[in-house]
Each structure stands twice: as structure tokens, then as C-alpha cells.
Design a protein around this motif. Structure first.
Motif, PDB file in Angstrom:
ATOM      1  N   ILE A  37       0.843  -1.202   0.000  1.00 24.31           N
ATOM      2  CA  ILE A  37       0.000   0.000   0.000  1.00 24.31           C
ATOM      3  C   ILE A  37       0.876   1.248   0.000  1.00 24.31           C
ATOM      4  CG2 ILE A  37      -1.645   1.342   1.374  1.00 24.31           C
ATOM      5  CD1 ILE A  37      -2.883  -1.414   2.199  1.00 24.31           C
ATOM      6  N   ARG A  38       1.894   1.275   0.857  1.00 22.47           N
ATOM      7  CA  ARG A  38       2.792   2.433   0.905  1.00 22.47           C
ATOM      8  C   ARG A  38       3.492   2.639  -0.444  1.00 22.47           C
ATOM      9  NH1 ARG A  38       3.835   0.184   5.914  1.00 22.47           N
ATOM     10  NH2 ARG A  38       5.822  -0.683   5.216  1.00 22.47           N
ATOM     11  N   MET A  39       3.921   1.551  -1.068  1.00 27.66           N
ATOM     12  CA  MET A  39       4.593   1.642  -2.364  1.00 27.66           C
ATOM     13  C   MET A  39       3.633   2.205  -3.415  1.00 27.66           C
ATOM     14  SD  MET A  39       6.334  -1.416  -4.600  1.00 27.66           S
ATOM     15  CE  MET A  39       8.032  -1.369  -4.074  1.00 27.66           C
ATOM     16  N   ALA A  40       2.407   1.725  -3.405  1.00 25.48           N
ATOM     17  CA  ALA A  40       1.408   2.203  -4.366  1.00 25.48           C
ATOM     18  C   ALA A  40       1.105   3.685  -4.146  1.00 25.48           C
ATOM     19  CB  ALA A  40       0.130   1.377  -4.244  1.00 25.48           C
ATOM     20  N   LEU A  41       0.974   4.097  -2.890  1.00 19.35           N
ATOM     21  CA  LEU A  41       0.663   5.497  -2.602  1.00 19.35           C
ATOM     22  C   LEU A  41       1.828   6.417  -2.960  1.00 19.35           C
ATOM     23  CD1 LEU A  41      -1.316   5.225   0.747  1.00 19.35           C
ATOM     24  CD2 LEU A  41      -2.226   5.654  -1.552  1.00 19.35           C
ATOM     25  N   GLU A  42       3.043   5.986  -2.727  1.00 18.66           N
ATOM     26  CA  GLU A  42       4.192   6.808  -3.111  1.00 18.66           C
ATOM     27  C   GLU A  42       4.246   6.969  -4.628  1.00 18.66           C
ATOM     28  OE1 GLU A  42       7.205   9.368  -3.164  1.00 18.66           O
ATOM     29  OE2 GLU A  42       6.039   8.787  -1.411  1.00 18.66           O
ATOM     30  N   HIS A  43       3.966   5.890  -5.335  1.00 17.93           N
ATOM     31  CA  HIS A  43       3.919   5.954  -6.799  1.00 17.93           C
ATOM     32  C   HIS A  43       2.826   6.918  -7.250  1.00 17.93           C
ATOM     33  CE1 HIS A  43       3.127   4.404 -10.927  1.00 17.93           C
ATOM     34  NE2 HIS A  43       4.445   4.344 -10.937  1.00 17.93           N
ATOM     35  N   ARG A  44       1.675   6.819  -6.620  1.00 19.56           N
ATOM     36  CA  ARG A  44       0.548   7.696  -6.950  1.00 19.56           C
ATOM     37  C   ARG A  44       0.921   9.157  -6.692  1.00 19.56           C
ATOM     38  NH1 ARG A  44      -4.506   6.263  -8.981  1.00 19.56           N
ATOM     39  NH2 ARG A  44      -6.138   7.612  -8.224  1.00 19.56           N
ATOM     40  N   HIS A  45       1.554   9.403  -5.560  1.00 10.57           N
ATOM     41  CA  HIS A  45       1.959  10.762  -5.196  1.00 10.57           C
ATOM     42  C   HIS A  45       2.870  11.355  -6.274  1.00 10.57           C
ATOM     43  CE1 HIS A  45       3.278  14.121  -2.741  1.00 10.57           C
ATOM     44  NE2 HIS A  45       4.535  13.739  -2.904  1.00 10.57           N
ATOM     45  N   GLN A  46       3.871  10.608  -6.705  1.00  9.20           N
ATOM     46  CA  GLN A  46       4.805  11.099  -7.708  1.00  9.20           C
ATOM     47  C   GLN A  46       4.112  11.333  -9.048  1.00  9.20           C
ATOM     48  OE1 GLN A  46       7.759  12.250  -6.937  1.00  9.20           O
ATOM     49  NE2 GLN A  46       7.420  11.593  -4.832  1.00  9.20           N
TER      50      GLN A  46
ATOM     51  N   CYS B 168      -9.992   2.810   4.852  1.00 10.53           N
ATOM     52  CA  CYS B 168      -9.919   1.358   5.062  1.00 10.53           C
ATOM     53  C   CYS B 168      -9.151   0.987   6.323  1.00 10.53           C
ATOM     54  CB  CYS B 168      -9.279   0.681   3.859  1.00 10.53           C
ATOM     55  SG  CYS B 168     -10.383   0.588   2.452  1.00 10.53           S
ATOM     56  N   ALA B 169      -8.310   1.886   6.797  1.00 13.53           N
ATOM     57  CA  ALA B 169      -7.500   1.615   7.995  1.00 13.53           C
ATOM     58  C   ALA B 169      -7.401   2.906   8.820  1.00 13.53           C
ATOM     59  CB  ALA B 169      -6.124   1.113   7.603  1.00 13.53           C
ATOM     60  N   PRO B 170      -8.525   3.339   9.400  1.00 11.11           N
ATOM     61  CA  PRO B 170      -8.546   4.643  10.072  1.00 11.11           C
ATOM     62  C   PRO B 170      -7.606   4.772  11.272  1.00 11.11           C
ATOM     63  CG  PRO B 170     -10.597   3.458  10.454  1.00 11.11           C
ATOM     64  CD  PRO B 170      -9.815   2.674   9.448  1.00 11.11           C
ATOM     65  N   ASP B 171      -7.175   3.683  11.842  1.00  8.09           N
ATOM     66  CA  ASP B 171      -6.269   3.742  12.990  1.00  8.09           C
ATOM     67  C   ASP B 171      -4.799   3.640  12.606  1.00  8.09           C
ATOM     68  OD1 ASP B 171      -8.428   3.986  14.747  1.00  8.09           O
ATOM     69  OD2 ASP B 171      -8.679   1.808  14.837  1.00  8.09           O
ATOM     70  N   ASP B 172      -4.514   3.536  11.323  1.00  9.05           N
ATOM     71  CA  ASP B 172      -3.136   3.410  10.851  1.00  9.05           C
ATOM     72  C   ASP B 172      -2.502   4.805  10.779  1.00  9.05           C
ATOM     73  OD1 ASP B 172      -0.785   3.216   9.249  1.00  9.05           O
ATOM     74  OD2 ASP B 172      -1.553   1.389   8.314  1.00  9.05           O
ATOM     75  N   ARG B 173      -1.688   5.122  11.760  1.00  9.46           N
ATOM     76  CA  ARG B 173      -1.078   6.451  11.836  1.00  9.46           C
ATOM     77  C   ARG B 173      -0.143   6.726  10.668  1.00  9.46           C
ATOM     78  NH1 ARG B 173      -0.041   7.942  18.137  1.00  9.46           N
ATOM     79  NH2 ARG B 173      -2.249   7.797  18.705  1.00  9.46           N
ATOM     80  N   ALA B 174       0.548   5.707  10.194  1.00  8.74           N
ATOM     81  CA  ALA B 174       1.467   5.900   9.073  1.00  8.74           C
ATOM     82  C   ALA B 174       0.708   6.294   7.808  1.00  8.74           C
ATOM     83  CB  ALA B 174       2.293   4.642   8.831  1.00  8.74           C
ATOM     84  N   LEU B 175      -0.448   5.660   7.564  1.00  5.92           N
ATOM     85  CA  LEU B 175      -1.251   6.018   6.395  1.00  5.92           C
ATOM     86  C   LEU B 175      -1.799   7.430   6.536  1.00  5.92           C
ATOM     87  CD1 LEU B 175      -3.398   2.920   5.372  1.00  5.92           C
ATOM     88  CD2 LEU B 175      -1.559   4.011   4.096  1.00  5.92           C
ATOM     89  N   ARG B 176      -2.265   7.755   7.723  1.00  4.78           N
ATOM     90  CA  ARG B 176      -2.792   9.112   7.950  1.00  4.78           C
ATOM     91  C   ARG B 176      -1.692  10.145   7.736  1.00  4.78           C
ATOM     92  NH1 ARG B 176      -7.013  11.940   9.084  1.00  4.78           N
ATOM     93  NH2 ARG B 176      -6.789  13.821  10.294  1.00  4.78           N
ATOM     94  N   GLN B 177      -0.496   9.858   8.215  1.00  5.67           N
ATOM     95  CA  GLN B 177       0.628  10.776   8.019  1.00  5.67           C
ATOM     96  C   GLN B 177       0.956  10.925   6.536  1.00  5.67           C
ATOM     97  OE1 GLN B 177       2.286  12.781  10.269  1.00  5.67           O
ATOM     98  NE2 GLN B 177       3.152  13.621   8.391  1.00  5.67           N
ATOM     99  N   ARG B 178       0.882   9.824   5.778  1.00  2.00           N
ATOM    100  CA  ARG B 178       1.152   9.891   4.334  1.00  2.00           C
ATOM    101  C   ARG B 178       0.118  10.756   3.642  1.00  2.00           C
ATOM    102  NH1 ARG B 178       3.335  11.545   1.057  1.00  2.00           N
ATOM    103  NH2 ARG B 178       4.036  10.642  -0.882  1.00  2.00           N
ATOM    104  N   LEU B 179      -1.150  10.608   4.040  1.00  2.00           N
ATOM    105  CA  LEU B 179      -2.224  11.444   3.497  1.00  2.00           C
ATOM    106  C   LEU B 179      -1.940  12.915   3.789  1.00  2.00           C
ATOM    107  CD1 LEU B 179      -5.162  12.109   2.491  1.00  2.00           C
ATOM    108  CD2 LEU B 179      -5.904  11.577   4.822  1.00  2.00           C
TER     109      LEU B 179
ATOM    110  N   GLU C 296       2.048  18.871   0.807  1.00  2.00           N
ATOM    111  CA  GLU C 296       2.996  19.123  -0.277  1.00  2.00           C
ATOM    112  C   GLU C 296       2.300  19.695  -1.501  1.00  2.00           C
ATOM    113  OE1 GLU C 296       6.400  16.859  -2.950  1.00  2.00           O
ATOM    114  OE2 GLU C 296       5.686  15.894  -1.131  1.00  2.00           O
ATOM    115  N   VAL C 297       1.148  19.154  -1.852  1.00  2.00           N
ATOM    116  CA  VAL C 297       0.407  19.635  -3.015  1.00  2.00           C
ATOM    117  C   VAL C 297      -0.022  21.083  -2.804  1.00  2.00           C
ATOM    118  CG1 VAL C 297      -1.760  19.384  -4.314  1.00  2.00           C
ATOM    119  CG2 VAL C 297      -0.367  17.364  -3.799  1.00  2.00           C
ATOM    120  N   SER C 298      -0.598  21.397  -1.647  1.00  2.00           N
ATOM    121  CA  SER C 298      -1.098  22.756  -1.427  1.00  2.00           C
ATOM    122  C   SER C 298       0.043  23.762  -1.351  1.00  2.00           C
ATOM    123  CB  SER C 298      -1.989  22.820  -0.186  1.00  2.00           C
ATOM    124  OG  SER C 298      -1.285  22.436   0.967  1.00  2.00           O
ATOM    125  N   GLN C 299       1.138  23.402  -0.706  1.00  2.00           N
ATOM    126  CA  GLN C 299       2.280  24.321  -0.636  1.00  2.00           C
ATOM    127  C   GLN C 299       2.890  24.550  -2.008  1.00  2.00           C
ATOM    128  OE1 GLN C 299       4.643  22.473   2.477  1.00  2.00           O
ATOM    129  NE2 GLN C 299       3.818  23.886   3.992  1.00  2.00           N
TER     130      GLN C 299
END
Length: 174
Positions: free
Chosen positions: A48-57, A102-113, A119-122
Motif C-alpha cells: 500500500i505504501r509503495m502504491a501510494l508513493e507511486h501515486r503521489h509522484q 480502510c485503515a482509520p487507525d493506521d497512523r502511518a497512512l494518515r501521516q502519508r495522506l 505538499e500539493v497545497s504548498q
């Protein structure tokens, strides 16, 4: 190899959600053996992290292009590019929000969001040279993204009106 795997994972999660695809589905989407998949992403969370990083880029490249961070781009142009992303890549909404849902308690995912959105807004503010708070731009872009599936082009028109009201419609090049 990692780009191929990340792209396949991103596509699988974007089309099937985060709960539905089996490891075999993810392996097939990545186009590699299970052993190779686990070599680069040893857990579902890592996939999931790999997919989200790819999506971000990909998102940054789509919305802001390959030009330097000092290049100018009006907020309206940024909104046009976000709308194009929604038309072509994400008509059902934000993959980062979907992951957190899908994983509301996952702090790492929330931090990635949070990191992605910040980054986008700045970057949008910097590129526009606008005198507007990044948090205001975030609300405008998020409004466009979230309303897209319901309103489509009308959401883009509303986002541009809000940018104009906020004083950043064209963000004059300085």
C-alpha cells in the motif's frame, strides 16, 4: 522493477479498493512472481505504501509538470490540471483518503495522506506566487477532488470561483 511493481499495485488498489485484492491479485497486477513482489514489498502494508508513493509522484508530475519548483503556474491552471487528473485517473476520489478510510487507525497512512495534501497545497501556492494560505488552497483542491464524482465540471467552476474570491484566481506572476 520497482516502478513496474508500484504502478501495478497502484492500479490494483485504485480499481479494486484496498480490501478486495488478494495477494495473488496484487502479484498479477504487479506482473512479477510472488517472491519478487515480497522482495520489494514484504507485506500488504508495504504494498500500500509503495502504491501510494507511486501515486503521489504521478500526481505531482501530472498537476505540476516536470518543470522546476520555481516555475510559475496560476492556481486556475493547477485546478484545471487537478480536474484533468480526476477525469483521467481518479474519477472516484482520492486514493489516499480511500486508504485511510480502510485503515482509520493506521497512523502511518494518515501521516502519508497529510504529507501528500500539504505538499500539493504548498507547491500550488509557491507555483502561483499567490498571497493565499496553503490551508485555503488545500480546501479548494480537496473540494474539487471530493465533489468531482458528483459534480464533474461544475466542481471545477466552483473551485475557480473560490480561488477568485480568495484572491488567488490567476496569481499574477511576480
Amino acid at each position: 522493477m520497482t516502478t513496474k511493481i508500484a504502478g501495478g499495485l497502484e492500479h490494483a488498489f485504485a480499481t479494486q479498493g484496498f480490501a478486495a485484492p488478494s495477494v495473488e491479485d496484487l502479484r498479477d497486477a504487479a506482473g512479477v512472481s510472488l517472491r519478487t513482489l515480497y522482495k520489494y514489498a514484504p507485506s500488504r502494508d508495504a504494498m500500500i505504501r509503495m502504491a501510494l508513493e507511486h501515486r503521489h509522484q504521478r500526481y505531482l508530475a501530472h498537476v505540476f509538470g516536470a518543470t522546476s519548483a520555481s516555475s510559475r503556474q496560476s492556481l486556475h491552471e493547477t485546478l484545471d490540471r487537478v480536474a484533468d487528473w480526476m477525469r483521467t485517473q481518479a474519477s472516484h476520489g482520492c486514493l489516499f483518503h480511500a486508504a485511510v478510510a480502510c485503515a482509520p487507525d493506521d497512523r502511518a497512512l494518515r501521516q502519508r495522506l497529510e504529507t501528500h495534501k500539504l505538499e500539493v497545497s504548498q507547491l500550488a501556492v509557491t507555483r502561483a506566487g499567490a498571497d493565499i494560505a496553503p490551508s485555503d488552497v488545500m480546501v479548494i483542491i480537496e473540494g474539487l477532488t471530493q465533489a468531482w464524482s458528483l459534480s464533474g465540471e461544475a466542481a471545477l467552476a466552483s473551485a475557480k470561483r473560490l480561488a477568485t474570491l480568495a484572491g488567488a484566481e490567476g496569481a499574477q506572476v511576480k
